[in-house]
Design a protein around this motif. Structure first.
Motif, PDB file in Angstrom:
ATOM      1  N   ALA A  14       0.856  -1.188   0.000  1.00  0.00           N
ATOM      2  CA  ALA A  14       0.000   0.000   0.000  1.00  0.00           C
ATOM      3  C   ALA A  14       0.887   1.230   0.000  1.00  0.00           C
ATOM      4  CB  ALA A  14      -0.904   0.001   1.231  1.00  0.00           C
ATOM      5  N   TRP A  15       0.392   2.293  -0.601  1.00  0.00           N
ATOM      6  CA  TRP A  15       1.135   3.548  -0.659  1.00  0.00           C
ATOM      7  C   TRP A  15       0.433   4.557   0.236  1.00  0.00           C
ATOM      8  CZ3 TRP A  15       1.248  -0.125  -4.251  1.00  0.00           C
ATOM      9  CH2 TRP A  15       2.480  -0.431  -4.824  1.00  0.00           C
ATOM     10  N   VAL A  16       0.791   4.525   1.516  1.00  0.00           N
ATOM     11  CA  VAL A  16       0.221   5.398   2.542  1.00  0.00           C
ATOM     12  C   VAL A  16       1.402   5.986   3.319  1.00  0.00           C
ATOM     13  CG1 VAL A  16      -1.230   5.459   4.611  1.00  0.00           C
ATOM     14  CG2 VAL A  16      -1.822   3.910   2.740  1.00  0.00           C
ATOM     15  N   ALA A  17       1.298   7.257   3.678  1.00  0.00           N
ATOM     16  CA  ALA A  17       2.379   7.900   4.436  1.00  0.00           C
ATOM     17  C   ALA A  17       2.514   7.251   5.812  1.00  0.00           C
ATOM     18  CB  ALA A  17       2.099   9.385   4.595  1.00  0.00           C
ATOM     19  N   CYS A  18       3.739   6.976   6.212  1.00  0.00           N
ATOM     20  CA  CYS A  18       3.994   6.429   7.546  1.00  0.00           C
ATOM     21  C   CYS A  18       3.869   7.556   8.567  1.00  0.00           C
ATOM     22  CB  CYS A  18       5.386   5.813   7.625  1.00  0.00           C
ATOM     23  SG  CYS A  18       5.816   5.216   9.280  1.00  0.00           S
ATOM     24  N   GLU A  38      10.003   2.898  -3.945  1.00  0.00           N
ATOM     25  CA  GLU A  38      10.728   2.823  -2.677  1.00  0.00           C
ATOM     26  C   GLU A  38       9.869   3.025  -1.441  1.00  0.00           C
ATOM     27  OE1 GLU A  38      14.427   4.924  -2.272  1.00  0.00           O
ATOM     28  OE2 GLU A  38      14.611   5.063  -4.450  1.00  0.00           O
ATOM     29  N   HIS A  39       8.850   3.859  -1.521  1.00  0.00           N
ATOM     30  CA  HIS A  39       8.109   4.270  -0.325  1.00  0.00           C
ATOM     31  C   HIS A  39       6.735   3.625  -0.220  1.00  0.00           C
ATOM     32  CE1 HIS A  39      11.017   7.606  -1.155  1.00  0.00           C
ATOM     33  NE2 HIS A  39      11.404   7.128   0.022  1.00  0.00           N
ATOM     34  N   TRP A  40       6.687   2.326  -0.263  1.00  0.00           N
ATOM     35  CA  TRP A  40       5.453   1.580  -0.077  1.00  0.00           C
ATOM     36  C   TRP A  40       5.463   0.929   1.286  1.00  0.00           C
ATOM     37  CZ3 TRP A  40       6.719  -3.474   0.683  1.00  0.00           C
ATOM     38  CH2 TRP A  40       7.925  -3.921   0.142  1.00  0.00           C
ATOM     39  N   ARG A  41       4.307   0.477   1.744  1.00  0.00           N
ATOM     40  CA  ARG A  41       4.152  -0.168   3.056  1.00  0.00           C
ATOM     41  C   ARG A  41       3.663  -1.592   2.855  1.00  0.00           C
ATOM     42  NH1 ARG A  41       7.041   3.861   4.002  1.00  0.00           N
ATOM     43  NH2 ARG A  41       5.982   5.810   3.708  1.00  0.00           N
ATOM     44  N   LEU A  51      -7.113  -0.719   6.976  1.00  0.00           N
ATOM     45  CA  LEU A  51      -5.871  -1.397   6.602  1.00  0.00           C
ATOM     46  C   LEU A  51      -4.941  -1.500   7.799  1.00  0.00           C
ATOM     47  CD1 LEU A  51      -5.067   0.548   3.305  1.00  0.00           C
ATOM     48  CD2 LEU A  51      -6.545  -1.439   3.595  1.00  0.00           C
ATOM     49  N   HIS A  52      -4.246  -2.619   7.916  1.00  0.00           N
ATOM     50  CA  HIS A  52      -3.216  -2.816   8.934  1.00  0.00           C
ATOM     51  C   HIS A  52      -1.888  -2.863   8.177  1.00  0.00           C
ATOM     52  CE1 HIS A  52      -6.313  -3.572  11.874  1.00  0.00           C
ATOM     53  NE2 HIS A  52      -6.898  -4.301  10.942  1.00  0.00           N
ATOM     54  N   LEU A  53      -1.029  -1.878   8.467  1.00  0.00           N
ATOM     55  CA  LEU A  53       0.174  -1.652   7.677  1.00  0.00           C
ATOM     56  C   LEU A  53       1.441  -1.713   8.513  1.00  0.00           C
ATOM     57  CD1 LEU A  53      -1.292   1.508   5.957  1.00  0.00           C
ATOM     58  CD2 LEU A  53      -1.046  -0.720   4.872  1.00  0.00           C
ATOM     59  N   GLN A  54       2.557  -1.977   7.826  1.00  0.00           N
ATOM     60  CA  GLN A  54       3.868  -1.876   8.467  1.00  0.00           C
ATOM     61  C   GLN A  54       4.807  -1.159   7.510  1.00  0.00           C
ATOM     62  OE1 GLN A  54       5.923  -5.507   9.684  1.00  0.00           O
ATOM     63  NE2 GLN A  54       7.018  -4.347  11.227  1.00  0.00           N
ATOM     64  N   CYS A  55       5.503  -0.160   8.042  1.00  0.00           N
ATOM     65  CA  CYS A  55       6.465   0.610   7.254  1.00  0.00           C
ATOM     66  C   CYS A  55       7.718  -0.236   7.033  1.00  0.00           C
ATOM     67  CB  CYS A  55       6.822   1.901   8.001  1.00  0.00           C
ATOM     68  SG  CYS A  55       8.043   2.913   7.145  1.00  0.00           S
ATOM     69  N   ARG A  56       8.175  -0.269   5.826  1.00  0.00           N
ATOM     70  CA  ARG A  56       9.387  -1.055   5.556  1.00  0.00           C
ATOM     71  C   ARG A  56      10.645  -0.316   5.952  1.00  0.00           C
ATOM     72  NH1 ARG A  56      10.731  -0.037  -0.619  1.00  0.00           N
ATOM     73  NH2 ARG A  56      12.476  -1.352  -0.178  1.00  0.00           N
ATOM     74  N   SER A  57      10.566   0.999   6.187  1.00  0.00           N
ATOM     75  CA  SER A  57      11.745   1.768   6.592  1.00  0.00           C
ATOM     76  C   SER A  57      11.999   1.700   8.091  1.00  0.00           C
ATOM     77  CB  SER A  57      11.599   3.229   6.184  1.00  0.00           C
ATOM     78  OG  SER A  57      11.516   3.336   4.786  1.00  0.00           O
ATOM     79  N   CYS A  58      10.936   1.958   8.896  1.00  0.00           N
ATOM     80  CA  CYS A  58      11.123   2.014  10.352  1.00  0.00           C
ATOM     81  C   CYS A  58      10.390   0.874  11.081  1.00  0.00           C
ATOM     82  CB  CYS A  58      10.655   3.362  10.897  1.00  0.00           C
ATOM     83  SG  CYS A  58       8.880   3.626  10.832  1.00  0.00           S
ATOM     84  N   THR A  59       9.698   0.017  10.361  1.00  0.00           N
ATOM     85  CA  THR A  59       8.938  -1.148  10.842  1.00  0.00           C
ATOM     86  C   THR A  59       7.775  -0.791  11.773  1.00  0.00           C
ATOM     87  OG1 THR A  59      10.393  -1.718  12.703  1.00  0.00           O
ATOM     88  CG2 THR A  59      10.911  -2.715  10.567  1.00  0.00           C
ATOM     89  N   HIS A  60       7.362   0.480  11.791  1.00  0.00           N
ATOM     90  CA  HIS A  60       6.202   0.909  12.584  1.00  0.00           C
ATOM     91  C   HIS A  60       4.938   0.222  12.058  1.00  0.00           C
ATOM     92  CE1 HIS A  60       3.641   3.554  14.923  1.00  0.00           C
ATOM     93  NE2 HIS A  60       3.004   3.930  13.823  1.00  0.00           N
ATOM     94  N   ILE A  61       4.071  -0.219  12.973  1.00  0.00           N
ATOM     95  CA  ILE A  61       2.804  -0.870  12.611  1.00  0.00           C
ATOM     96  C   ILE A  61       1.659   0.043  13.034  1.00  0.00           C
ATOM     97  CG2 ILE A  61       1.300  -2.845  13.063  1.00  0.00           C
ATOM     98  CD1 ILE A  61       3.823  -4.515  13.473  1.00  0.00           C
ATOM     99  N   TRP A  62       0.676   0.222  12.150  1.00  0.00           N
ATOM    100  CA  TRP A  62      -0.483   1.048  12.461  1.00  0.00           C
ATOM    101  C   TRP A  62      -1.682   0.635  11.617  1.00  0.00           C
ATOM    102  CZ3 TRP A  62       2.970   2.305   8.794  1.00  0.00           C
ATOM    103  CH2 TRP A  62       2.540   2.953   7.635  1.00  0.00           C
ATOM    104  N   ALA A  63      -2.842   1.170  11.975  1.00  0.00           N
ATOM    105  CA  ALA A  63      -4.077   0.944  11.220  1.00  0.00           C
ATOM    106  C   ALA A  63      -4.440   2.240  10.509  1.00  0.00           C
ATOM    107  CB  ALA A  63      -5.194   0.528  12.159  1.00  0.00           C
ATOM    108  N   HIS A  64      -4.928   2.116   9.280  1.00  0.00           N
ATOM    109  CA  HIS A  64      -5.293   3.278   8.472  1.00  0.00           C
ATOM    110  C   HIS A  64      -6.677   3.061   7.878  1.00  0.00           C
ATOM    111  CE1 HIS A  64      -4.828   6.602   5.656  1.00  0.00           C
ATOM    112  NE2 HIS A  64      -5.247   5.792   4.707  1.00  0.00           N
ATOM    113  N   GLU A  65      -7.595   3.954   8.172  1.00  0.00           N
ATOM    114  CA  GLU A  65      -8.959   3.879   7.634  1.00  0.00           C
ATOM    115  C   GLU A  65      -9.002   4.638   6.318  1.00  0.00           C
ATOM    116  OE1 GLU A  65     -12.285   2.991   6.587  1.00  0.00           O
ATOM    117  OE2 GLU A  65     -12.112   2.363   8.674  1.00  0.00           O
TER     118      GLU A  65
END
Length: 85
Positions: A14-18, A38-41, A51-65
């Motif tokens: 997914a392409w959502v801002a971390c 480069e900047h996908w999750r 959506l339940h996402l994880q950033c590939r750069s900092c590995t932060h996990i969050w939910a995005h409506e």
């Protein structure tokens, strides 16, 4: 830093801002609203438009409506399927 979630799969992206690192800042492709290579999750899972996402750069996990096609009430979105059937 968290380890990569076992559900992380490069095939589900997914392409959502971390909200944690904002690593896409300064990327011309992302700033134009296009899908950057480069900047996908990682899209770990979804419940409807949540959506339940994880950033590939900092590995932060969050939910995005996304609210895209959402037919659930705001309370149902918050509880994400925890209500009785």
């Amino acid at each position: 830093m968290l380890p990569l979630d076992p559900q992380a799969d490069i095939g589900r992206r997914a392409w959502v801002a971390c909200p944690n690192c904002d690593d896409r800042r300064g990327c011309a492709t992302c700033e134009q609203g296009r899908t950057c290579s480069e900047h996908w999750r990682y899209l770990l899972s979804n419940v409807g438009s949540l959506l339940h996402l994880q950033c590939r750069s900092c590995t932060h996990i969050w939910a995005h409506e996304t609210h895209f096609g959402a037919t659930r009430s705001p309370w149902e979105r918050i509880t994400s399927g925890l209500r009785r059937q």
